[in-house]
Design a protein around this motif. Structure first.
Motif, PDB file in Angstrom:
ATOM      1  N   LEU A   1      41.156  56.593  39.040  1.00 47.48           N
ATOM      2  CA  LEU A   1      41.105  55.594  40.080  1.00 47.48           C
ATOM      3  C   LEU A   1      42.722  55.895  41.012  1.00 47.48           C
ATOM      4  CD1 LEU A   1      39.690  52.988  37.410  1.00 47.48           C
ATOM      5  CD2 LEU A   1      39.085  53.422  40.208  1.00 47.48           C
ATOM      6  N   THR A   2      43.958  56.184  39.736  1.00 46.21           N
ATOM      7  CA  THR A   2      44.884  56.618  40.824  1.00 46.21           C
ATOM      8  C   THR A   2      45.027  57.557  41.401  1.00 46.21           C
ATOM      9  OG1 THR A   2      45.964  57.440  38.712  1.00 46.21           O
ATOM     10  CG2 THR A   2      46.888  55.351  38.973  1.00 46.21           C
ATOM     11  N   GLU A   3      44.025  58.442  41.821  1.00 50.76           N
ATOM     12  CA  GLU A   3      43.871  59.348  42.117  1.00 50.76           C
ATOM     13  C   GLU A   3      43.366  58.917  43.702  1.00 50.76           C
ATOM     14  OE1 GLU A   3      42.073  63.037  41.378  1.00 50.76           O
ATOM     15  OE2 GLU A   3      44.121  63.270  40.209  1.00 50.76           O
ATOM     16  N   GLU A   4      42.375  57.616  43.523  1.00 46.92           N
ATOM     17  CA  GLU A   4      41.332  57.446  44.478  1.00 46.92           C
ATOM     18  C   GLU A   4      42.556  56.946  45.558  1.00 46.92           C
ATOM     19  OE1 GLU A   4      37.101  55.682  45.596  1.00 46.92           O
ATOM     20  OE2 GLU A   4      37.826  56.618  43.515  1.00 46.92           O
ATOM     21  N   TYR A   5      43.066  55.846  44.770  1.00 44.98           N
ATOM     22  CA  TYR A   5      43.482  54.587  45.265  1.00 44.98           C
ATOM     23  C   TYR A   5      45.092  54.971  45.181  1.00 44.98           C
ATOM     24  CZ  TYR A   5      38.902  52.938  45.245  1.00 44.98           C
ATOM     25  OH  TYR A   5      38.344  52.214  45.305  1.00 44.98           O
ATOM     26  N   ALA A   6      46.118  54.570  46.461  1.00 45.02           N
ATOM     27  CA  ALA A   6      46.975  54.269  46.998  1.00 45.02           C
ATOM     28  C   ALA A   6      48.237  53.664  46.240  1.00 45.02           C
ATOM     29  CB  ALA A   6      47.858  54.168  48.259  1.00 45.02           C
ATOM     30  N   GLY A   7      47.561  51.832  45.940  1.00 46.55           N
ATOM     31  CA  GLY A   7      48.147  50.940  44.954  1.00 46.55           C
ATOM     32  C   GLY A   7      46.831  49.845  44.564  1.00 46.55           C
ATOM     33  N   LEU A   8      47.349  48.999  43.990  1.00 49.30           N
ATOM     34  CA  LEU A   8      46.420  48.227  43.349  1.00 49.30           C
ATOM     35  C   LEU A   8      46.766  46.751  43.728  1.00 49.30           C
ATOM     36  CD1 LEU A   8      44.534  47.651  41.060  1.00 49.30           C
ATOM     37  CD2 LEU A   8      46.169  47.497  39.115  1.00 49.30           C
ATOM     38  N   LEU A   9      45.909  45.772  44.255  1.00 49.67           N
ATOM     39  CA  LEU A   9      46.055  43.915  44.450  1.00 49.67           C
ATOM     40  C   LEU A   9      45.287  43.715  43.312  1.00 49.67           C
ATOM     41  CD1 LEU A   9      46.735  41.822  46.601  1.00 49.67           C
ATOM     42  CD2 LEU A   9      44.460  42.840  47.858  1.00 49.67           C
ATOM     43  N   LEU A  10      45.946  42.487  42.416  1.00 46.15           N
ATOM     44  CA  LEU A  10      45.529  41.375  42.336  1.00 46.15           C
ATOM     45  C   LEU A  10      45.543  40.648  42.618  1.00 46.15           C
ATOM     46  CD1 LEU A  10      47.526  42.566  38.735  1.00 46.15           C
ATOM     47  CD2 LEU A  10      45.438  43.272  39.136  1.00 46.15           C
ATOM     48  N   VAL A  11      44.466  39.673  42.929  1.00 46.15           N
ATOM     49  CA  VAL A  11      44.332  38.696  44.256  1.00 46.15           C
ATOM     50  C   VAL A  11      44.113  37.509  43.090  1.00 46.15           C
ATOM     51  CG1 VAL A  11      42.282  37.365  45.772  1.00 46.15           C
ATOM     52  CG2 VAL A  11      42.797  39.971  45.471  1.00 46.15           C
ATOM     53  N   GLY A  12      44.797  36.514  43.510  1.00 46.27           N
ATOM     54  CA  GLY A  12      45.236  35.104  42.581  1.00 46.27           C
ATOM     55  C   GLY A  12      43.509  33.857  42.768  1.00 46.27           C
ATOM     56  N   GLY A  13      43.991  33.282  42.506  1.00 41.91           N
ATOM     57  CA  GLY A  13      43.148  31.843  42.504  1.00 41.91           C
ATOM     58  C   GLY A  13      43.087  31.393  40.784  1.00 41.91           C
ATOM     59  N   SER A  14      42.492  29.969  40.467  1.00 47.01           N
ATOM     60  CA  SER A  14      41.936  29.676  39.158  1.00 47.01           C
ATOM     61  C   SER A  14      41.532  30.601  38.362  1.00 47.01           C
ATOM     62  CB  SER A  14      41.419  28.410  39.287  1.00 47.01           C
ATOM     63  OG  SER A  14      40.292  28.834  39.864  1.00 47.01           O
ATOM     64  N   GLY A  15      39.993  31.128  39.525  1.00 46.37           N
ATOM     65  CA  GLY A  15      38.874  32.290  38.315  1.00 46.37           C
ATOM     66  C   GLY A  15      39.769  33.159  37.563  1.00 46.37           C
ATOM     67  N   PRO A  16      41.025  34.138  37.846  1.00 50.67           N
ATOM     68  CA  PRO A  16      41.642  35.075  37.145  1.00 50.67           C
ATOM     69  C   PRO A  16      41.494  34.516  35.359  1.00 50.67           C
ATOM     70  CG  PRO A  16      42.848  35.436  39.602  1.00 50.67           C
ATOM     71  CD  PRO A  16      41.803  34.026  39.133  1.00 50.67           C
ATOM     72  N   ILE A  17      42.306  33.098  35.658  1.00 49.19           N
ATOM     73  CA  ILE A  17      42.494  32.466  34.085  1.00 49.19           C
ATOM     74  C   ILE A  17      40.979  33.005  33.196  1.00 49.19           C
ATOM     75  CG2 ILE A  17      42.743  30.810  33.393  1.00 49.19           C
ATOM     76  CD1 ILE A  17      44.120  29.079  35.396  1.00 49.19           C
ATOM     77  N   ILE A  18      40.790  32.482  33.555  1.00 51.64           N
ATOM     78  CA  ILE A  18      39.181  33.092  33.004  1.00 51.64           C
ATOM     79  C   ILE A  18      38.937  34.804  32.353  1.00 51.64           C
ATOM     80  CG2 ILE A  18      36.512  32.685  32.713  1.00 51.64           C
ATOM     81  CD1 ILE A  18      36.298  30.549  34.132  1.00 51.64           C
ATOM     82  N   ASP A  19      38.831  35.235  33.947  1.00 52.53           N
ATOM     83  CA  ASP A  19      38.264  37.603  33.339  1.00 52.53           C
ATOM     84  C   ASP A  19      39.399  38.292  33.843  1.00 52.53           C
ATOM     85  OD1 ASP A  19      38.203  36.766  36.221  1.00 52.53           O
ATOM     86  OD2 ASP A  19      35.770  37.249  36.032  1.00 52.53           O
TER      87      ASP A  19
END
Length: 275
Positions: A120-138
């Motif tokens: 995954l780190t070879e394929e992608y230059a960076g990581l984006l973690l998107v917010g909202g209330s949903g991340p609290i759960i999963d």
């Protein structure tokens, strides 16, 4: 360098502009953004994030602008999220200690994890973690999300996180050292003044847990420790902090500035911003 970014989205609702804002900036800079969810189910924008009449309780004002609402609705109409990767199929689960033949299973987990992180780190230059209330759960206490973050961290690749997407950074830790990777860092996130008293809702479930299950400011402040700093910037319209490799943003109002700084980190080598 790869011109692709991997965005992690909750299956219980993401805040629309917290994806669309950085997405717009990254794509304008020539990056392709691809999507992944914890179990491969389609992510959906939370309805308040495209409702211009929604009043945010702690702020007492409508936080979804007409411009943001239109951009979120236009993005949702593209069906781009029909194409997504399944985190649970690509990153192994750490075995329970009660697993038969545990040591061999544990060794295999680390071997498989190394392969997954490398891919995954070879394929992608960076990581984006998107917010909202949903991340609290999963996302927040998801071991696979933590291991994905650690893969990019070990490669010294940019990790961008906004709103409750910042919370997984607290829990991303080397299994043996058990120290948060943001220790000693400068970060921002939901300050206590932004926390709900009630109404923390999610898609695909009837659960309304009232207030969030934790105060994001407190867990971030504790994780960075005395050598680091949590920046709430309460009273300021936006709060975006770069302390490489992390780009963190407080909430939805920061989405476009967050995207700008993500691009600046990728293309201009920016290592510090906002503090």
């Amino acid at each position: 360098m790869s011109k692709k970014i991997l965005a992690i989205l909750s299956e219980y609702g993401y805040w629309g502009v917290e994806l669309v804002g950085p997405l717009e900036k990254l794509e304008a800079a020539g990056y392709t953004v691809e999507f992944m969810t914890p179990k491969g189910k389609k992510a959906q924008a939370l309805p308040p994030s495209y409702d211009t009449t929604y009043v945010d309780p702690p702020l007492g004002t409508c936080v979804t602008t007409p411009e943001a609402a239109e951009k979120v609705k236009a993005f949702e109409a593209t069906n781009r999220l029909e194409q997504r990767r399944n985190l649970s199929e690509e990153v192994p689960e750490r075995p329970y200690f009660s697993t038969p033949n545990f040591l061999r299973a544990f060794e295999q987990y680390f071997a498989d994890l190394k392969v997954a992180q490398e891919k995954l780190t070879e394929e992608y230059a960076g990581l984006l973690l998107v917010g909202g209330s949903g991340p609290i759960i999963d996302m927040v206490n998801n071991q696979r999300v933590h291991d994905l973050i650690l893969g990019f961290y070990k490669k010294n690749q940019p990790i961008g996180a906004i709103c409750y997407g910042v919370a997984p950074l607290v829990f991303a830790r080397d299994f043996n050292e058990r120290i948060s990777i943001i220790k000693g860092k400068h970060v921002t996130g939901h300050c206590i003044e932004y926390d709900y008293h009630d109404g923390t809702g999610f898609l695909n479930t009837d659960l309304n847990m009232g207030p969030p299950p934790y105060c994001l400011e407190y867990i971030l402040a504790d994780a960075v420790g005395p050598e680091g700093q949590f920046h709430g910037n309460f009273g300021k319209e936006t709060s975006v902090i770069v302390d490489y490799p992390f780009i963190t943003a407080r909430s939805l109002q920061c989405s476009f500035e967050f995207g700008d700084q993500f691009v600046n980190v990728l293309d201009k080598g920016v290592k510090r911003y906002g503090w």
